[in-house]
Write a protein that holds these residues in place. Structure first.
Motif, mmCIF file in Angstrom:
data_model
loop_
_atom_site.group_PDB
_atom_site.id
_atom_site.type_symbol
_atom_site.label_atom_id
_atom_site.label_comp_id
_atom_site.label_asym_id
_atom_site.label_seq_id
_atom_site.Cartn_x
_atom_site.Cartn_y
_atom_site.Cartn_z
ATOM 1 N N GLY A 1 0.821 -1.210 0.000
ATOM 2 C CA GLY A 1 0.000 0.000 0.000
ATOM 3 C C GLY A 1 0.846 1.246 0.000
ATOM 4 N N PRO A 2 0.422 2.282 0.758
ATOM 5 C CA PRO A 2 1.087 3.588 0.653
ATOM 6 C C PRO A 2 2.572 3.567 1.040
ATOM 7 N N LYS A 3 2.953 2.761 2.024
ATOM 8 C CA LYS A 3 4.363 2.790 2.445
ATOM 9 C C LYS A 3 5.266 2.139 1.408
ATOM 10 N N THR A 4 4.786 1.091 0.779
ATOM 11 C CA THR A 4 5.589 0.463 -0.287
ATOM 12 C C THR A 4 5.737 1.443 -1.453
ATOM 13 N N LYS A 5 4.640 2.120 -1.814
ATOM 14 C CA LYS A 5 4.714 3.093 -2.927
ATOM 15 C C LYS A 5 5.667 4.241 -2.575
ATOM 16 N N LEU A 6 5.626 4.673 -1.320
ATOM 17 C CA LEU A 6 6.526 5.758 -0.894
ATOM 18 C C LEU A 6 7.986 5.274 -0.913
ATOM 19 N N PHE A 7 8.212 4.071 -0.448
ATOM 20 C CA PHE A 7 9.575 3.506 -0.444
ATOM 21 C C PHE A 7 10.107 3.415 -1.882
ATOM 22 N N GLU A 8 9.260 3.008 -2.820
ATOM 23 C CA GLU A 8 9.674 2.947 -4.229
ATOM 24 C C GLU A 8 10.099 4.336 -4.726
ATOM 25 N N LYS A 9 9.293 5.348 -4.382
ATOM 26 C CA LYS A 9 9.584 6.712 -4.824
ATOM 27 C C LYS A 9 10.903 7.203 -4.218
ATOM 28 N N LYS A 10 11.092 6.929 -2.930
ATOM 29 C CA LYS A 10 12.327 7.371 -2.249
ATOM 30 C C LYS A 10 13.552 6.663 -2.818
ATOM 31 N N LEU A 11 13.403 5.392 -3.161
ATOM 32 C CA LEU A 11 14.532 4.662 -3.759
ATOM 33 C C LEU A 11 14.895 5.263 -5.112
ATOM 34 N N SER A 12 13.879 5.519 -5.937
ATOM 35 C CA SER A 12 14.144 6.123 -7.257
ATOM 36 C C SER A 12 14.864 7.450 -7.110
ATOM 37 N N GLU A 13 14.431 8.263 -6.133
ATOM 38 C CA GLU A 13 15.107 9.546 -5.885
ATOM 39 C C GLU A 13 16.538 9.320 -5.421
ATOM 40 N N TYR A 14 16.724 8.307 -4.585
ATOM 41 C CA TYR A 14 18.043 8.047 -3.997
ATOM 42 C C TYR A 14 19.086 7.753 -5.074
#
Ligand SMILES: *Cc1c(COP(=O)(O)O)cnc(C)c1O
Length: 402
Positions: free
Chosen positions: A29-42
């Motif tokens: 859900g939202p935390k997995t989607k947020l983690f994906e976004k943060k990884l891409s930014e990283y």
């Protein structure tokens, strides 16, 4: 006992996981989607898909490219069995290639192993030290004319796909840029023993060249890794709409929010805390062992690359595999849990029975036969580092200088 590795589970992690547990949504859900976004930014990738393991990520990319019976996939002989097993799952043939002294796949030997059946190359960033992507891509581009596409995606790319096994390499750099964008797809692991953990987990960083649309590939892969459903459970709940379809017999590889919560905390402090601490441990070992003529120290930094400080792979000069095994037995008996990374895959029973022979990969075997991996983890104390180094020296000198 000094453990080999231990995850950093502190109050911040407990609080974030508890927040998820109490939020009413613990699955994807939202935390997995947020983690994906943060990884891409990283690491600067175009898109990231989080899954329940790196193994799932590697297999997902092979299947996306349509790899199957009759195809060959080139991979490093010096890796964990997962890299080879996924090729077997797809019905394709693993073609192992020997490594160089830095434990990473030899680009020249890739060139020699390419045939008209080669569909994918999988280099491994061993111990977190990046593979030679520049040379690997020039080999793959040079081999373009020999490439025979057998589906539309392969036709579009028109060459061998490069999927990295970057299970060890989050935070490593190549030409000053973080690992995550150097290959068509780069697969990370967040297994409990890795630099950044989500208990179990993995991620695919997508960087397919034009005209591919990485956001569209991400969406396709979401479906392919969740039973072929046109909607995941979170989307169904958000839309108050249960209706969905299944458009293929997909896999069940998704990462739950419970895992992503750990990852979010770990990623936020990764560059500021995790990597510097791991580097400090590496620097300590290197300074300690530098004075011993039997010690071959791992390469951690060159003008091109810097490791993610995942595995401290010490090699002992001039010893046999039996001597190494005896040294590790003594070290463990003295209270320090060391490891060996890795037994080359062609030396493992299943692969031996398929006809592979480790003697065909002499550099991999030589590296393996003299390698000892030392403890590196966030909570390792200065005193424990001292103990590890002292015990290793004692045990090695017992065997090499009787
Ligand atoms: C850990 C590891 C994997 C597998 O990672 P999982 O997340 O456990 O599937 C693959 N390749 C290498 C080199 C690894 O060390």
């Amino acid at each position: 006992m000094i453990p080999f590795s231990a995850p950093r589970i502190d109050q911040l992690v407990v609080d974030e996981v508890t927040h998820t547990l109490r939020s009413g949504w613990i699955g994807t859900g939202p935390k997995t989607k947020l983690f994906e976004k943060k990884l891409s930014e990283y690491y600067g990738a175009k898109a990231t898909l989080c899954l329940n393991s790196a193994t799932a990520g590697l297999e997902t990319m092979l299947r996306w490219y349509g790899v199957g019976v009759g195809d060959e996939v080139i991979l490093s002989a010096y890796t964990f069995a997962a890299t080879a097993n996924v090729i077997i799952h797809c019905g394709a043939t693993p073609v192992f290639v020997d490594v160089e002294e830095d434990f990473n796949i030899s680009p020249q030997k890739i060139a020699a192993a390419i045939t008209t059946k080669t569909k994918v190359v999988i280099p491994v960033d061993f111990a977190g030290f990046p593979a030679n992507y520049t040379d690997i891509f020039s080999v793959v581009i040079d081999a373009k004319n020999a490439f025979i596409p057998t589906n539309l995606i392969q036709e579009e790319l028109g060459r061998i796909l490069v999927i990295s096994d970057s299970a060890h390499a989050l935070g490593a750099t190549y030409n000053g840029i973080k690992i995550g964008t150097q290959a068509d797809a780069m697969v990370f692991s967040f297994h409990a023993s890795k630099n950044l953990t989500t208990a179990e987990g993995g991620a695919i960083a997508l960087n397919l060249p034009e005209p591919f649309d990485n956001e569209a590939i991400y969406k396709t892969l979401c479906i392919q890794t969740l039973h072929g459903q046109t909607k995941d459970a979170y989307a169904k709940a958000l839309q108050h709409s249960w209706k969905y379809d299944v458009i293929e017999a997909g896999y069940k590889y998704n990462m739950p929010d419970l895992s992503a919560s750990i990852g979010l905390v770990e990623l936020a402090r990764y560059d500021a805390e995790t990597l510097p601490k791991r580097k400090q441990i590496f620097d300590f070992y290197t300074e300690y062992f530098e004075g011993f003529d039997w010690a071959q120290l791992p390469v951690v930094k060159t003008t091109q690359s810097e490791t993610s400080y995942h595995i401290y792979a010490l090699r002992i000069k001039g010893i046999t595999e039996e001597q190494r095994d005896e040294i590790t037995r003594h070290i463990i008996a003295a209270g320090v849990l060391v490891n060996v990374h890795f037994m080359p895959v062609p030396a493992l029973t299943y692969y031996k029975n398929l006809g592979y022979n480790v003697a065909d990969y002499p550099v991999a075997y030589d590296n393996y036969s003299r390698e000892i991996s030392l403890p590196v983890f966030y909570d390792l104390t200065d005193e424990q580092m001292q103990t590890v180094a002292r015990v290793v020296v004692n045990c090695v000198e017992q065997i090499v200088k009787p």
